[in-house]
Design an enzyme around this catalytic site. Structure first.
Site, PDB file in Angstrom:
ATOM      1  N   GLN A  10      -1.136  -7.132   2.076  1.00  0.00           N
ATOM      2  CA  GLN A  10      -1.573  -6.613   3.365  1.00  0.00           C
ATOM      3  C   GLN A  10      -1.802  -7.754   4.345  1.00  0.00           C
ATOM      4  O   GLN A  10      -2.326  -8.802   3.982  1.00  0.00           O
ATOM      5  CB  GLN A  10      -2.864  -5.814   3.167  1.00  0.00           C
ATOM      6  N   SER A  90      -2.419  -9.220  -3.994  1.00  0.00           N
ATOM      7  CA  SER A  90      -3.292  -8.073  -3.756  1.00  0.00           C
ATOM      8  C   SER A  90      -2.502  -6.772  -3.844  1.00  0.00           C
ATOM      9  O   SER A  90      -2.029  -6.393  -4.908  1.00  0.00           O
ATOM     10  CB  SER A  90      -3.986  -8.228  -2.401  1.00  0.00           C
ATOM     11  N   ARG A 115      -5.787   4.072  -2.905  1.00  0.00           N
ATOM     12  CA  ARG A 115      -6.482   2.773  -2.865  1.00  0.00           C
ATOM     13  C   ARG A 115      -6.874   2.404  -1.445  1.00  0.00           C
ATOM     14  O   ARG A 115      -7.992   1.941  -1.189  1.00  0.00           O
ATOM     15  CB  ARG A 115      -5.569   1.700  -3.475  1.00  0.00           C
ATOM     16  N   HIS A 199     -11.492  -8.061  -2.071  1.00  0.00           N
ATOM     17  CA  HIS A 199     -11.551  -8.945  -3.236  1.00  0.00           C
ATOM     18  C   HIS A 199     -12.898  -9.662  -3.324  1.00  0.00           C
ATOM     19  O   HIS A 199     -12.968 -10.827  -3.695  1.00  0.00           O
ATOM     20  CB  HIS A 199     -10.376  -9.925  -3.234  1.00  0.00           C
ATOM     21  N   GLN A 248      -9.233  -6.110  -9.913  1.00  0.00           N
ATOM     22  CA  GLN A 248      -8.524  -6.815  -8.843  1.00  0.00           C
ATOM     23  C   GLN A 248      -9.111  -6.547  -7.469  1.00  0.00           C
ATOM     24  O   GLN A 248      -9.257  -7.439  -6.644  1.00  0.00           O
ATOM     25  CB  GLN A 248      -7.042  -6.409  -8.860  1.00  0.00           C
TER      26      GLN A 248
END
Length: 317
Positions: A10, A90, A115, A199, A248
């Site tokens: 992203q 990611s 997600r 993250h 993750q």
């Protein structure tokens, strides 16, 4: 020829991505049409023209990016260009898992659509920030984060390549850590335009939501090695893919480590599947001896075929 595929994350999205590929290649078009049927918005319109300016919003970015990556993967496969190992930054990890046969393109798009919404919800109503820190080693930056932690959560969330790390978390703590990093010798600290503290432990609610959702999904065994963000390496038998994907979203991304691992596996070249060329830059700074080519447009697809032919000739000499 042994190829490593790296999938962009992203931040590299832009209107127009995939439009020329959709026009030129039936293999790409078929995947994108299937992907568009999995989401509750006009995926092709958002990807190609983004008339409402929503492509930067996480819930739209993620399915559009994975649909693009799956289409390029299918197109390259049709041309006989396939990976021996895959990784992604990611969001790109889902595209790498798709390339490895863990789930099909439609499932990948549905997963990241969920997600994206879960990550948006986790970030809502929280003042957060992410900052790229240039030319400072891991240890002093970790010391800066520790010193700023009295103001909230702040961690190193991306280990991108030598000289480029990213910190994220609560805004006040991140700003304090960035100031300390400059005192410790960081050349620059650049605030990133992101919609959440990705993250970091602040994404734990998204991890919990994903853990529940993954119970409804079938994960096949990878047909090629996949290097996982939170490991910088392949997984062993003590952990499952769903467990790693839950981790993750709320843990650091070891991209530099993944690139080094990929190089150590003996790849002859790395192919970045975009949009963008950010990962190509990481590769050049991390393992400059490994050739890297970015693929985003129809012209790039044709150029890649020629580039690989030349590399084969060089290796034979």
């Amino acid at each position: 020829m042994k190829l490593g595929f790296l999938y962009a994350g992203q931040g590299s999205q832009h209107p127009g991505m995939g439009a020329d590929l959709y026009e030129a290649y039936p293999a790409f078009r078929e995947v994108l049409d299937q992907a568009a049927a999995q989401v509750d918005f006009d995926l092709k319109q958002v990807s190609f023209t983004d008339p409402d300016g929503v492509l930067t919003q996480t819930r739209y970015t993620q399915p559009c990016m994975v649909a693009f990556a799956a289409g390029v993967t299918a197109l390259l496969r049709e041309k006989g260009i396939v990976p021996a190992v895959a990784a992604g930054l990611s969001l790109g990890e889902y595209s790498a898992l798709h390339a490895a046969g863990v789930f099909d393109a439609a499932t990948a798009v549905k997963l990241v659509a969920f997600r994206g919404k879960a990550m948006e919800q986790a970030a809502a109503d929280r003042e957060s920030a992410m900052v790229a820190v240039l030319n400072l080693d891991r240890a002093p930056l970790q010391e800066a984060c520790d010193a700023a932690s009295d103001l909230g959560c702040v961690v190193i969330c991306n280990y991108n390549c030598p000289g480029q790390l990213v910190i994220g978390g609560d805004k006040a703590a991140v700003e304090k850590a960035a100031a300390i990093a400059k005192e410790k010798g960081a050349r620059r600290c650049l605030p990133l335009k992101v919609s959440g503290p990705f993250h970091t432990p602040l994404m734990a609610p998204a991890g919990d939501a994903l853990a529940d959702y993954f119970k409804t999904v079938t994960f096949a065994e990878p047909q090629i090695p996949v290097l996982f963000n939170c490991l910088g390496d392949v997984k062993d038998d003590t952990v499952t893919i769903p467990e790693l994907l839950v981790k993750q979203v709320q843990s650091s991304v070891f991209m530099e480590d993944s690139i080094r691992t990929m190089a150590s596996m003996g790849v002859d070249a790395i192919v970045e599947i975009g949009p963008g060329k950010a990962l190509s830059g990481f590769v050049k700074k991390t393992v400059p001896q490994v050739p890297v080519t970015a693929v985003e447009t129809a012209a790039d697809v044709e150029d890649l075929a020629e580039t690989l032919k030349e590399l084969v000739k060089e290796n034979e000499q």
